[in-house]
Scaffold this motif. Sequence first.
Motif, PDB file in Angstrom:
ATOM      1  N   LEU A  60       0.855  -1.267   0.116  1.00 56.69           N
ATOM      2  CA  LEU A  60      -0.194  -0.100  -0.005  1.00 56.69           C
ATOM      3  C   LEU A  60       0.844   1.131   0.068  1.00 56.69           C
ATOM      4  CD1 LEU A  60      -3.089   1.249   0.365  1.00 56.69           C
ATOM      5  CD2 LEU A  60      -2.414   1.297   2.825  1.00 56.69           C
ATOM      6  N   LEU A  61       1.803   1.354   0.999  1.00 57.27           N
ATOM      7  CA  LEU A  61       2.658   2.472   1.017  1.00 57.27           C
ATOM      8  C   LEU A  61       3.758   2.592  -0.383  1.00 57.27           C
ATOM      9  CD1 LEU A  61       3.813   2.240   4.709  1.00 57.27           C
ATOM     10  CD2 LEU A  61       2.390   3.965   3.903  1.00 57.27           C
ATOM     11  N   ASN A  62       3.900   1.684  -0.783  1.00 55.72           N
ATOM     12  CA  ASN A  62       4.704   1.667  -2.163  1.00 55.72           C
ATOM     13  C   ASN A  62       3.834   2.288  -3.187  1.00 55.72           C
ATOM     14  OD1 ASN A  62       6.839   0.844  -4.058  1.00 55.72           O
ATOM     15  ND2 ASN A  62       5.357  -0.408  -5.128  1.00 55.72           N
ATOM     16  N   LEU A  63       2.593   1.669  -3.283  1.00 53.39           N
ATOM     17  CA  LEU A  63       1.614   2.575  -4.328  1.00 53.39           C
ATOM     18  C   LEU A  63       1.475   4.167  -3.942  1.00 53.39           C
ATOM     19  CD1 LEU A  63      -0.963  -0.312  -4.495  1.00 53.39           C
ATOM     20  CD2 LEU A  63       0.702   0.309  -6.307  1.00 53.39           C
ATOM     21  N   ARG A 113      13.491  -2.117   0.009  1.00 47.66           N
ATOM     22  CA  ARG A 113      13.640  -3.282  -0.883  1.00 47.66           C
ATOM     23  C   ARG A 113      12.678  -2.928  -1.988  1.00 47.66           C
ATOM     24  NH1 ARG A 113      15.510  -8.064   3.347  1.00 47.66           N
ATOM     25  NH2 ARG A 113      17.312  -6.724   4.064  1.00 47.66           N
ATOM     26  N   TRP A 114      11.925  -1.913  -2.187  1.00 45.73           N
ATOM     27  CA  TRP A 114      11.035  -1.365  -3.301  1.00 45.73           C
ATOM     28  C   TRP A 114      12.176  -0.675  -4.330  1.00 45.73           C
ATOM     29  CZ3 TRP A 114       6.301  -3.304  -4.565  1.00 45.73           C
ATOM     30  CH2 TRP A 114       5.569  -4.040  -3.596  1.00 45.73           C
ATOM     31  N   PRO A 115      12.150  -0.903  -5.434  1.00 44.61           N
ATOM     32  CA  PRO A 115      13.117  -0.545  -6.231  1.00 44.61           C
ATOM     33  C   PRO A 115      12.836   1.231  -6.424  1.00 44.61           C
ATOM     34  CG  PRO A 115      11.525  -1.611  -7.377  1.00 44.61           C
ATOM     35  CD  PRO A 115      11.292  -2.047  -6.125  1.00 44.61           C
ATOM     36  N   ASN A 116      11.695   1.962  -6.246  1.00 44.88           N
ATOM     37  CA  ASN A 116      11.483   3.115  -6.453  1.00 44.88           C
ATOM     38  C   ASN A 116      11.664   4.194  -5.389  1.00 44.88           C
ATOM     39  OD1 ASN A 116       9.192   2.069  -5.588  1.00 44.88           O
ATOM     40  ND2 ASN A 116       7.802   3.805  -6.103  1.00 44.88           N
ATOM     41  N   HIS A 117      11.988   3.615  -4.297  1.00 42.47           N
ATOM     42  CA  HIS A 117      12.502   4.366  -2.841  1.00 42.47           C
ATOM     43  C   HIS A 117      13.264   3.499  -2.076  1.00 42.47           C
ATOM     44  CE1 HIS A 117       9.077   1.754  -1.069  1.00 42.47           C
ATOM     45  NE2 HIS A 117       8.412   2.192  -2.083  1.00 42.47           N
ATOM     46  N   PRO A 118      14.469   3.262  -2.507  1.00 42.62           N
ATOM     47  CA  PRO A 118      15.583   2.473  -1.849  1.00 42.62           C
ATOM     48  C   PRO A 118      16.240   2.941  -0.582  1.00 42.62           C
ATOM     49  CG  PRO A 118      16.529   3.512  -3.714  1.00 42.62           C
ATOM     50  CD  PRO A 118      15.262   3.863  -3.645  1.00 42.62           C
ATOM     51  N   LYS A 119      16.134   4.455  -0.440  1.00 40.28           N
ATOM     52  CA  LYS A 119      16.470   5.013   0.714  1.00 40.28           C
ATOM     53  C   LYS A 119      15.539   5.258   1.755  1.00 40.28           C
ATOM     54  CE  LYS A 119      19.821   8.719   2.083  1.00 40.28           C
ATOM     55  NZ  LYS A 119      20.643   9.920   1.387  1.00 40.28           N
TER      56      LYS A 119
END
Length: 316
Positions: A60-63, A113-119
């Motif tokens: 959810l947060l990744n979206l 560990r999601w590619p669009n927000h690694p930091k």
Amino acid sequence: MDSLRDEISPYRHFERNAWAKLRADTPMTLDQADIDELRGLNDRIDLAEVVAIYLPLSRLLNLYVAATQELFRATGKFLHAEGTKVPYVIGMAGSVAVGKSTTARILQRLLARWPNHPKVDLVTTDGFLLPNEILEREGIMNRKGFPESYDLPTLLRFLSDIKAGRRNVTAPVYSHLTYNVMPDKRVTVDQPDILIVEGLNVLQTGRPPRDGKIIPFISDFFDFSIYLDAAEDVIHDWYVARFFSLRDTAFRDPKSYFHRYASLTDKEARATANRIWETINLVNLRENVVPTRQRADLILRKGADHIIHSVWLRKL
């Protein structure tokens, strides 16, 4: 929590199994060694809990983060400007001993560990507590953790700098061993993709000023907020159990502010933990923490077994 079941509740309610299904194809990126590293004192979280609760939440947060990043790019295009990178800020609130720190650390590890927000960085508001010498001078040492015990201007300035996209913003660091802010130590936050801010009262507001001047609240800087919840009597039991664990571990260090508690008998330790809970933590919970619960975007409800049994997601 019964109020959340009202017909006009602004939340969607999910029982554990229904929430777990929302994981979809989200990969499991943690193993048992990760859980053992991230688990706090007396927390009983396991891989099954991560799969059922935290993987759907990370999805959810990744979206949400991806949508916010796209909105930021669209705004920059409209303004014909290359905007500074602005972190997505997540607030994490809840009582003492409810497991906020563990939840924040697990989310940090999963989201990174999601590619669009690694930091992904994590800051606790403990570092923004006023130093003990100031609390003692002001006569509020016994209200440590209450809203008035924080250096609010410094915390607001920190969050403002983060949201302004500034580089190398620093925050004070707190020592749970010495029970005080460490005067010569800072943590640096340098334009992360996501910043998690964890603390007791991060969702609290105040009364609007009569003169109409703008007064920012901590939560004004949040893009998403989470409240970790449990019944009052359950949190009390967890607090007492944690006190016993600390008596047998950290309190034994001569440098510990609470070293005097290391020699307490079981009866004395229980009486001391109950006294601290009833006169400080329970008062703060009732007066300042629980009243902010329904300001959260997501409420995670724990049972006495430490398992999250239900999830409440605010309707858009």
